[in-house]
Design an enzyme around this catalytic site. Structure first.
Site, PDB file in Angstrom:
ATOM      1  N   GLY A 179     -10.644  -4.434   4.673  1.00 31.65           N
ATOM      2  CA  GLY A 179     -10.774  -5.573   5.579  1.00 31.65           C
ATOM      3  C   GLY A 179     -10.280  -6.880   5.020  1.00 31.65           C
ATOM      4  O   GLY A 179     -10.239  -7.881   5.736  1.00 31.65           O
ATOM      5  N   ASN A 223      -3.825  -7.387   7.257  1.00 28.88           N
ATOM      6  CA  ASN A 223      -4.982  -7.752   8.069  1.00 28.88           C
ATOM      7  C   ASN A 223      -4.919  -9.164   8.631  1.00 28.88           C
ATOM      8  O   ASN A 223      -5.778  -9.559   9.409  1.00 28.88           O
ATOM      9  CB  ASN A 223      -6.261  -7.574   7.253  1.00 28.88           C
ATOM     10  CG  ASN A 223      -6.507  -6.134   6.914  1.00 28.88           C
ATOM     11  OD1 ASN A 223      -6.375  -5.259   7.750  1.00 28.88           O
ATOM     12  ND2 ASN A 223      -6.837  -5.862   5.666  1.00 28.88           N
ATOM     13  N   ASP A 255      -3.332   7.515  10.556  1.00 26.23           N
ATOM     14  CA  ASP A 255      -3.722   6.495  11.527  1.00 26.23           C
ATOM     15  C   ASP A 255      -2.659   5.414  11.675  1.00 26.23           C
ATOM     16  O   ASP A 255      -2.914   4.361  12.239  1.00 26.23           O
ATOM     17  CB  ASP A 255      -5.062   5.864  11.149  1.00 26.23           C
ATOM     18  CG  ASP A 255      -4.998   5.075   9.839  1.00 26.23           C
ATOM     19  OD1 ASP A 255      -3.954   5.135   9.151  1.00 26.23           O
ATOM     20  OD2 ASP A 255      -5.992   4.402   9.507  1.00 26.23           O
ATOM     21  N   HIS A 274      -3.060   3.681   7.055  1.00 27.77           N
ATOM     22  CA  HIS A 274      -3.565   4.035   5.730  1.00 27.77           C
ATOM     23  C   HIS A 274      -2.934   5.344   5.247  1.00 27.77           C
ATOM     24  O   HIS A 274      -2.946   6.335   5.969  1.00 27.77           O
ATOM     25  CB  HIS A 274      -5.084   4.209   5.762  1.00 27.77           C
ATOM     26  CG  HIS A 274      -5.819   2.969   6.151  1.00 27.77           C
ATOM     27  ND1 HIS A 274      -6.105   2.660   7.468  1.00 27.77           N
ATOM     28  CD2 HIS A 274      -6.316   1.958   5.408  1.00 27.77           C
ATOM     29  CE1 HIS A 274      -6.771   1.509   7.501  1.00 27.77           C
ATOM     30  NE2 HIS A 274      -6.897   1.058   6.266  1.00 27.77           N
TER      31      HIS A 274
END
Length: 264
Positions: A119, A149, A239, A242
């Site tokens: 994150g 991010n 995904d 990642h």
């Protein structure tokens, strides 16, 4: 720094900034550019080149997982043993998960440490390295990859400024460390339309100019994850963000020759 004093310091000195969840799966790449979910109270947005602690958007309090990981890394840094440091978000943190077997074979001879936190944005890495994670540590090489991010909330220029600030901070705190600066990896299954990839390409074009072949060395290995048509295969990044174990093997194979050179 003990937890109690750390929380007191945060309350007195830190302007809290919202964090995009690094480890969220981007079901549709267009969601990367979506507006973050509203919070029940107003929260300031911190520029990408300004340090900020990560907070819990539900409570507005510092994120306990983030702080626990930070304190762990500060303790590792104080030991002063690390010679190869990885800094980043969940993609870097994944070396301790799906990439752990690759890590063990590729890097352990260099006394490595993984300071990745899921994150994290540039703001959070900046806060971490300004608050203990580089204190007592003098690695020969720091591998840095951060910025994905920030895509949903920040401009390419802002993200690049954040990366630049991190590089400058590492240079100031541990000037003998060589920095292997990686281009932010591609994300999203398809090459086009893909606003996130387009923004990250702009970021990478700017941060590539930080290379000086003396202290900062830039590598763009993103193409090694892609098919000839630009597709990011599920067999490497399930995904579309990642890496799995195969993806981490590609990463290790791509940077090991350069690390071997820099670690001498």
């Amino acid at each position: 720094m003990k937890s109690s004093s750390l929380y007191a310091f945060l309350a007195a000195a830190i302007i809290l900034a919202p964090a995009l969840r690094a480890d969220e799966k981007p079901a549709k790449e267009k969601s990367a550019a979506a507006t973050p979910a509203a919070t029940p109270f107003p929260l300031p947005v911190q520029p990408p080149d300004v340090p900020a602690v990560k907070y819990d958007p539900k409570t507005g309090k510092p994120n306990t997982g983030f702080l626990a990981a930070h304190e762990k890394y500060v303790a590792i840094a104080k030991e002063g043993k690390t010679q190869l440091l990885f800094l980043g978000d969940s993609i870097t943190a994944g070396w301790a998960g799906k990439g752990k077997d690759v890590w063990a074979k590729a890097f352990t001879q260099w006394q490595p440490a993984n300071f990745g936190i899921g994150g994290d944005r540039t703001q959070h890495v900046l806060w971490r390295i300004e608050n203990g994670e580089l204190d007592g540590i003098k690695p020969k090489v720091a591998v840095l990859m951060i910025g994905t991010n920030n895509v949903a909330t920040d401009s390419a220029e802002g993200i690049a400024k954040g990366v630049t600030k991190i590089v400058e901070t590492i240079r100031a705190k541990t000037p003998d460390t060589k920095i292997l600066l990686l281009a932010v990896f591609p994300r999203g299954e398809k090459e086009s339309p893909n606003p996130a990839r387009e923004k990250l390409a702009e970021v990478n074009a700017v941060i590539a100019k930080l290379e000086d072949d003396q202290h900062v060395f830039y590598m763009d290995i993103g193409g090694k994850f892609l098919q000839p048509d630009g597709t990011l295969p599920k067999e490497i990044m399930p995904d579309s963000l990642h890496p799995n174990d195969a993806g981490y093997q590609i990463w290790a194979d791509a940077i090991t020759p350069k690390l071997t050179e820099l670690m001498k």
